[in-house]
Design a protein around this motif. Structure first.
Motif, mmCIF file in Angstrom:
data_model
loop_
_atom_site.group_PDB
_atom_site.id
_atom_site.type_symbol
_atom_site.label_atom_id
_atom_site.label_comp_id
_atom_site.label_asym_id
_atom_site.label_seq_id
_atom_site.Cartn_x
_atom_site.Cartn_y
_atom_site.Cartn_z
ATOM 1 N N MET A 169 0.855 -1.190 0.000
ATOM 2 C CA MET A 169 0.000 0.000 0.000
ATOM 3 C C MET A 169 0.892 1.241 0.000
ATOM 4 O O MET A 169 1.829 1.300 -0.760
ATOM 5 N N ALA A 170 0.634 2.192 0.839
ATOM 6 C CA ALA A 170 1.357 3.458 0.840
ATOM 7 C C ALA A 170 2.783 3.298 1.363
ATOM 8 O O ALA A 170 3.036 2.515 2.271
ATOM 9 N N TYR A 171 3.700 4.079 0.776
ATOM 10 C CA TYR A 171 5.084 4.048 1.252
ATOM 11 C C TYR A 171 5.873 5.242 0.743
ATOM 12 O O TYR A 171 5.531 5.881 -0.246
ATOM 13 N N HIS B 124 14.301 -3.518 9.993
ATOM 14 C CA HIS B 124 13.200 -2.567 10.103
ATOM 15 C C HIS B 124 12.496 -2.656 11.456
ATOM 16 O O HIS B 124 12.353 -3.726 12.020
ATOM 17 N N THR B 125 12.022 -1.528 11.944
ATOM 18 C CA THR B 125 11.054 -1.507 13.035
ATOM 19 C C THR B 125 9.715 -1.870 12.412
ATOM 20 O O THR B 125 9.380 -1.391 11.321
ATOM 21 N N CYS C 268 -1.219 -18.676 11.298
ATOM 22 C CA CYS C 268 -2.609 -18.246 11.190
ATOM 23 C C CYS C 268 -3.524 -19.370 11.679
ATOM 24 O O CYS C 268 -3.590 -20.434 11.070
ATOM 25 N N LEU C 269 -4.236 -19.130 12.774
ATOM 26 C CA LEU C 269 -5.124 -20.124 13.367
ATOM 27 C C LEU C 269 -6.534 -20.049 12.786
ATOM 28 O O LEU C 269 -7.253 -21.036 12.768
ATOM 29 N N GLU C 270 -6.940 -18.861 12.346
ATOM 30 C CA GLU C 270 -8.209 -18.631 11.627
ATOM 31 C C GLU C 270 -7.907 -17.610 10.545
ATOM 32 O O GLU C 270 -7.268 -16.590 10.828
ATOM 33 N N SER C 271 -8.338 -17.859 9.324
ATOM 34 C CA SER C 271 -8.049 -16.966 8.196
ATOM 35 C C SER C 271 -8.155 -15.510 8.626
ATOM 36 O O SER C 271 -9.084 -15.145 9.349
ATOM 37 N N GLY C 272 -7.209 -14.713 8.162
ATOM 38 C CA GLY C 272 -7.239 -13.317 8.590
ATOM 39 C C GLY C 272 -6.301 -12.427 7.818
ATOM 40 O O GLY C 272 -5.593 -12.856 6.901
ATOM 41 N N ILE C 273 -6.296 -11.170 8.242
ATOM 42 C CA ILE C 273 -5.509 -10.122 7.596
ATOM 43 C C ILE C 273 -4.739 -9.344 8.656
ATOM 44 O O ILE C 273 -5.285 -8.982 9.695
ATOM 45 N N LEU C 274 -3.463 -9.086 8.337
ATOM 46 C CA LEU C 274 -2.629 -8.200 9.136
ATOM 47 C C LEU C 274 -2.303 -6.962 8.314
ATOM 48 O O LEU C 274 -2.128 -7.051 7.088
ATOM 49 N N ILE C 275 -2.197 -5.826 8.972
ATOM 50 C CA ILE C 275 -1.635 -4.629 8.363
ATOM 51 C C ILE C 275 -0.273 -4.429 9.010
ATOM 52 O O ILE C 275 -0.181 -4.212 10.221
ATOM 53 N N ASP C 276 0.778 -4.570 8.205
ATOM 54 C CA ASP C 276 2.143 -4.398 8.682
ATOM 55 C C ASP C 276 2.645 -3.021 8.283
ATOM 56 O O ASP C 276 2.430 -2.579 7.151
ATOM 57 N N THR C 277 3.346 -2.362 9.201
ATOM 58 C CA THR C 277 4.014 -1.103 8.888
ATOM 59 C C THR C 277 5.488 -1.255 9.220
ATOM 60 O O THR C 277 5.855 -1.944 10.176
ATOM 61 N N PHE C 278 6.324 -0.639 8.395
ATOM 62 C CA PHE C 278 7.768 -0.765 8.533
ATOM 63 C C PHE C 278 8.441 0.597 8.454
ATOM 64 O O PHE C 278 8.027 1.450 7.674
ATOM 65 N N ASN C 279 9.504 0.752 9.243
ATOM 66 C CA ASN C 279 10.384 1.903 9.159
ATOM 67 C C ASN C 279 11.811 1.397 9.218
ATOM 68 O O ASN C 279 12.156 0.681 10.163
ATOM 69 N N PRO C 280 12.669 1.736 8.251
ATOM 70 C CA PRO C 280 12.289 2.362 6.983
ATOM 71 C C PRO C 280 11.504 1.381 6.114
ATOM 72 O O PRO C 280 11.235 0.263 6.535
ATOM 73 N N PHE C 281 11.148 1.805 4.928
ATOM 74 C CA PHE C 281 10.358 0.967 4.026
ATOM 75 C C PHE C 281 11.116 -0.301 3.655
ATOM 76 O O PHE C 281 12.339 -0.375 3.768
ATOM 77 N N ARG C 282 10.366 -1.332 3.254
ATOM 78 C CA ARG C 282 10.958 -2.618 2.842
ATOM 79 C C ARG C 282 11.296 -2.540 1.358
ATOM 80 O O ARG C 282 10.497 -2.897 0.506
ATOM 81 N N GLU C 283 12.473 -2.073 1.057
ATOM 82 C CA GLU C 283 12.883 -1.947 -0.343
ATOM 83 C C GLU C 283 12.842 -3.295 -1.044
ATOM 84 O O GLU C 283 12.551 -3.387 -2.234
ATOM 85 N N ASP C 284 13.089 -4.374 -0.288
ATOM 86 C CA ASP C 284 13.069 -5.716 -0.871
ATOM 87 C C ASP C 284 11.670 -6.127 -1.336
ATOM 88 O O ASP C 284 11.526 -7.049 -2.129
ATOM 89 N N PHE C 285 10.625 -5.441 -0.872
ATOM 90 C CA PHE C 285 9.269 -5.741 -1.301
ATOM 91 C C PHE C 285 8.928 -5.098 -2.641
ATOM 92 O O PHE C 285 7.953 -5.471 -3.276
ATOM 93 N N LEU C 286 9.679 -4.093 -3.038
ATOM 94 C CA LEU C 286 9.389 -3.375 -4.289
ATOM 95 C C LEU C 286 10.154 -4.008 -5.444
ATOM 96 O O LEU C 286 11.325 -4.331 -5.319
ATOM 97 N N LYS C 287 9.474 -4.139 -6.538
ATOM 98 C CA LYS C 287 10.107 -4.708 -7.747
ATOM 99 C C LYS C 287 10.622 -3.580 -8.615
ATOM 100 O O LYS C 287 9.977 -2.561 -8.758
ATOM 101 N N GLY C 288 11.754 -3.803 -9.218
ATOM 102 C CA GLY C 288 12.261 -2.835 -10.174
ATOM 103 C C GLY C 288 13.066 -1.755 -9.618
ATOM 104 O O GLY C 288 13.267 -1.151 -8.775
#
Length: 114
Positions: A28-30, A54-55, A94-114
């Motif tokens: 999402m946003a970064y 990252h924090t 995951c014990l029951e299907s779900g969603i996490l919102i993760d935030t990182f500082n600094p950003f996870r450059e390894d998550f971005l392609k290109g």
């Protein structure tokens, strides 16, 4: 080159990426100082224990997760959150299907392609 997301991010226009068996994520946003990532887990999926510089702060949107940070385990449900210091091993089951919102500082450059 400065990396930054669009100012407005629409879920329906943001692609999902495979992040492991039964796990997918939406970047999402970064900018270079902060990143927010939505992570969806199927029941039984594992966020393999890992560590990074990252924090991290994560919010449980839905589901039920066994979260291990360092040597401590807790069961967390919707509305709960957790904090991970840099270079601390952590992971989830995951014990029951779900969603996490993760935030990182600094950003996870390894998550971005290109």
């Amino acid at each position: 080159m400065v990396k930054v997301s669009d100012v407005y991010i629409r879920e329906c226009e943001t692609p999902w990426e495979n992040a492991g068996e039964g796990v997918r994520r939406q970047i999402m946003a970064y900018n270079e100082n902060l990143m927010m990532v939505k992570v969806e887990f199927e029941k039984g999926a594992i966020g393999t224990p890992h560590r990074h510089i990252h924090t991290q702060a994560s919010y449980v949107v839905s589901g039920r997760f066994e979260v291990k940070i360092g040597d401590e385990k807790q069961i967390l449900i919707a509305g709960d959150s957790f904090y991970v210091s840099p270079d601390t091993e952590h992971g989830v089951v995951c014990l029951e299907s779900g969603i996490l919102i993760d935030t990182f500082n600094p950003f996870r450059e390894d998550f971005l392609k290109g």
